[in-house]
Design a protein around this motif. Structure first.
Motif, PDB file in Angstrom:
ATOM      1  N   VAL A  98     111.112 126.792  36.847  1.00 13.04           N
ATOM      2  CA  VAL A  98     110.900 125.831  37.934  1.00 13.04           C
ATOM      3  C   VAL A  98     109.968 126.427  38.985  1.00 13.04           C
ATOM      4  CG1 VAL A  98     111.979 124.433  39.732  1.00 13.04           C
ATOM      5  CG2 VAL A  98     113.131 124.711  37.531  1.00 13.04           C
ATOM      6  N   GLU A  99     110.197 127.682  39.362  1.00 14.04           N
ATOM      7  CA  GLU A  99     109.320 128.355  40.339  1.00 14.04           C
ATOM      8  C   GLU A  99     107.876 128.365  39.835  1.00 14.04           C
ATOM      9  OE1 GLU A  99     109.776 129.978  43.352  1.00 14.04           O
ATOM     10  OE2 GLU A  99     111.965 129.984  43.502  1.00 14.04           O
ATOM     11  N   ARG A 100     107.704 128.752  38.583  1.00  9.49           N
ATOM     12  CA  ARG A 100     106.355 128.853  38.014  1.00  9.49           C
ATOM     13  C   ARG A 100     105.681 127.481  37.901  1.00  9.49           C
ATOM     14  NH1 ARG A 100     107.558 133.205  33.201  1.00  9.49           N
ATOM     15  NH2 ARG A 100     107.375 135.057  34.498  1.00  9.49           N
ATOM     16  N   SER A 101     106.448 126.475  37.557  1.00  8.61           N
ATOM     17  CA  SER A 101     105.889 125.143  37.429  1.00  8.61           C
ATOM     18  C   SER A 101     105.528 124.557  38.790  1.00  8.61           C
ATOM     19  CB  SER A 101     106.893 124.232  36.711  1.00  8.61           C
ATOM     20  OG  SER A 101     106.438 122.907  36.674  1.00  8.61           O
ATOM     21  N   LEU A 102     106.461 124.594  39.709  1.00  6.34           N
ATOM     22  CA  LEU A 102     106.278 123.940  40.998  1.00  6.34           C
ATOM     23  C   LEU A 102     105.237 124.615  41.875  1.00  6.34           C
ATOM     24  CD1 LEU A 102     107.302 121.583  42.697  1.00  6.34           C
ATOM     25  CD2 LEU A 102     109.113 123.070  43.539  1.00  6.34           C
ATOM     26  N   PHE A 103     105.288 125.931  41.963  1.00  2.43           N
ATOM     27  CA  PHE A 103     104.401 126.636  42.889  1.00  2.43           C
ATOM     28  C   PHE A 103     103.162 127.236  42.231  1.00  2.43           C
ATOM     29  CE2 PHE A 103     108.557 127.120  45.208  1.00  2.43           C
ATOM     30  CZ  PHE A 103     108.249 126.205  46.196  1.00  2.43           C
ATOM     31  N   LEU A 104     103.251 127.554  40.935  1.00  5.33           N
ATOM     32  CA  LEU A 104     102.128 128.220  40.276  1.00  5.33           C
ATOM     33  C   LEU A 104     101.400 127.312  39.296  1.00  5.33           C
ATOM     34  CD1 LEU A 104     103.907 131.645  39.674  1.00  5.33           C
ATOM     35  CD2 LEU A 104     102.453 130.974  41.602  1.00  5.33           C
TER      36      LEU A 104
ATOM     37  N   ARG B 103     111.919 139.170  35.747  1.00 13.08           N
ATOM     38  CA  ARG B 103     110.986 138.058  35.551  1.00 13.08           C
ATOM     39  C   ARG B 103     111.148 137.022  36.665  1.00 13.08           C
ATOM     40  NH1 ARG B 103     112.423 136.637  30.446  1.00 13.08           N
ATOM     41  NH2 ARG B 103     111.360 138.476  29.694  1.00 13.08           N
ATOM     42  N   TYR B 104     112.375 136.750  37.054  1.00 17.33           N
ATOM     43  CA  TYR B 104     112.623 135.805  38.153  1.00 17.33           C
ATOM     44  C   TYR B 104     112.051 136.346  39.468  1.00 17.33           C
ATOM     45  CZ  TYR B 104     115.082 132.996  41.624  1.00 17.33           C
ATOM     46  OH  TYR B 104     115.377 132.180  42.696  1.00 17.33           O
ATOM     47  N   ARG B 105     112.349 137.591  39.761  1.00 20.87           N
ATOM     48  CA  ARG B 105     111.844 138.179  41.014  1.00 20.87           C
ATOM     49  C   ARG B 105     110.318 138.217  41.041  1.00 20.87           C
ATOM     50  NH1 ARG B 105     116.734 142.487  41.412  1.00 20.87           N
ATOM     51  NH2 ARG B 105     118.075 141.165  42.699  1.00 20.87           N
ATOM     52  N   GLU B 106     109.697 138.447  39.886  1.00 23.85           N
ATOM     53  CA  GLU B 106     108.229 138.451  39.823  1.00 23.85           C
ATOM     54  C   GLU B 106     107.681 137.050  40.077  1.00 23.85           C
ATOM     55  OE1 GLU B 106     104.333 137.881  38.025  1.00 23.85           O
ATOM     56  OE2 GLU B 106     106.162 137.183  37.051  1.00 23.85           O
ATOM     57  N   ALA B 107     108.323 136.023  39.525  1.00 23.06           N
ATOM     58  CA  ALA B 107     107.886 134.638  39.766  1.00 23.06           C
ATOM     59  C   ALA B 107     108.036 134.285  41.245  1.00 23.06           C
ATOM     60  CB  ALA B 107     108.688 133.671  38.902  1.00 23.06           C
TER      61      ALA B 107
ATOM     62  N   ALA C 158     105.047 133.313  43.771  1.00 25.57           N
ATOM     63  CA  ALA C 158     105.127 132.056  44.524  1.00 25.57           C
ATOM     64  C   ALA C 158     105.023 132.325  46.021  1.00 25.57           C
ATOM     65  CB  ALA C 158     106.432 131.323  44.195  1.00 25.57           C
ATOM     66  N   ASN C 159     105.696 133.359  46.505  1.00 29.54           N
ATOM     67  CA  ASN C 159     105.641 133.682  47.934  1.00 29.54           C
ATOM     68  C   ASN C 159     104.245 134.112  48.368  1.00 29.54           C
ATOM     69  OD1 ASN C 159     108.190 132.940  48.729  1.00 29.54           O
ATOM     70  ND2 ASN C 159     109.059 134.984  48.480  1.00 29.54           N
ATOM     71  N   GLU C 160     103.544 134.845  47.514  1.00 32.51           N
ATOM     72  CA  GLU C 160     102.164 135.216  47.847  1.00 32.51           C
ATOM     73  C   GLU C 160     101.306 133.977  48.030  1.00 32.51           C
ATOM     74  OE1 GLU C 160     100.994 137.808  44.651  1.00 32.51           O
ATOM     75  OE2 GLU C 160     102.189 139.477  45.413  1.00 32.51           O
ATOM     76  N   LEU C 161     101.496 133.012  47.165  1.00 29.18           N
ATOM     77  CA  LEU C 161     100.761 131.761  47.282  1.00 29.18           C
ATOM     78  C   LEU C 161     101.194 131.000  48.546  1.00 29.18           C
ATOM     79  CD1 LEU C 161      99.034 129.775  45.129  1.00 29.18           C
ATOM     80  CD2 LEU C 161     101.137 128.509  45.512  1.00 29.18           C
ATOM     81  N   LEU C 162     102.491 130.927  48.781  1.00 27.82           N
ATOM     82  CA  LEU C 162     103.011 130.194  49.938  1.00 27.82           C
ATOM     83  C   LEU C 162     102.607 130.842  51.259  1.00 27.82           C
ATOM     84  CD1 LEU C 162     106.581 129.360  48.596  1.00 27.82           C
ATOM     85  CD2 LEU C 162     104.677 127.760  48.918  1.00 27.82           C
TER      86      LEU C 162
END
Length: 166
Positions: free
Chosen positions: A70-76, A101-105, A109-113
């Protein structure tokens, strides 16, 4: 301590005290929930972490695998072909790999945000062929999605080894 279980309960970490802007509040609560669910999975014992603990088949490792998607889809902007399949961790993936893998996603996402200042603007990397939701909508949805599954994770982890609290 409830008389019926005899288990000691760990105190919950209270919600974050964030800044006063809408962005700080949304990001603060999202990061709080992200840390909570990662902590629920981190250190959970194999093979029970992937065992279906409820009739729906939901398992602790699958929840975090799903939230990574979900993180990868929504934000990346990554495409997901089969959402139901995201609830299953690969047999070769252990707890440490899924949590990492979750923490990396989340980090990506936070870098983008971090570069987003307008909550009304569309997410920077929409999924191909779909209209981009606003950043406000995306953050609110991710809070809801993570919070819902963190609640599931609370129950599953307690069933696995009695661990409670955030």
């Amino acid at each position: 301590m409830p008389a019926t279980t005899g288990r000691r309960r760990r105190r919950d970490t209270p919600p974050p005290r964030t800044g006063s802007s809408e962005t700080e509040v949304l990001r603060g609560f999202l990061d709080y929930l992200r840390a909570s669910i990662a902590a629920k999975v981190d250190g959970a014992p194999e093979p029970r972490v992937r065992a279906a603990m409820v009739p729906s088949g939901t398992n602790l490792l699958g929840l975090l695998t799903h939230l990574t998607s979900v993180e990868r889809s929504l934000f990346l902007g990554e495409e997901v072909a089969d959402w139901q399949a995201t609830f299953e961790a690969a047999p070769e993936d252990g707890v440490a790999e899924v949590v990492a893998r979750y923490r990396e996603a989340v980090e990506r996402a936070n870098e983008l945000l971090d570069g987003c200042t307008d909550l009304a603007a569309p997410v920077p990397r929409p999924r191909p062929g779909r209209p981009a939701p606003s950043l406000r909508w995306a953050l609110t949805h991710m809070i809801e999605e993570t919070g819902r599954h963190a609640g599931h994770a609370d129950i599953l982890r307690e069933l696995i080894d009695g661990r409670t609290g955030r």
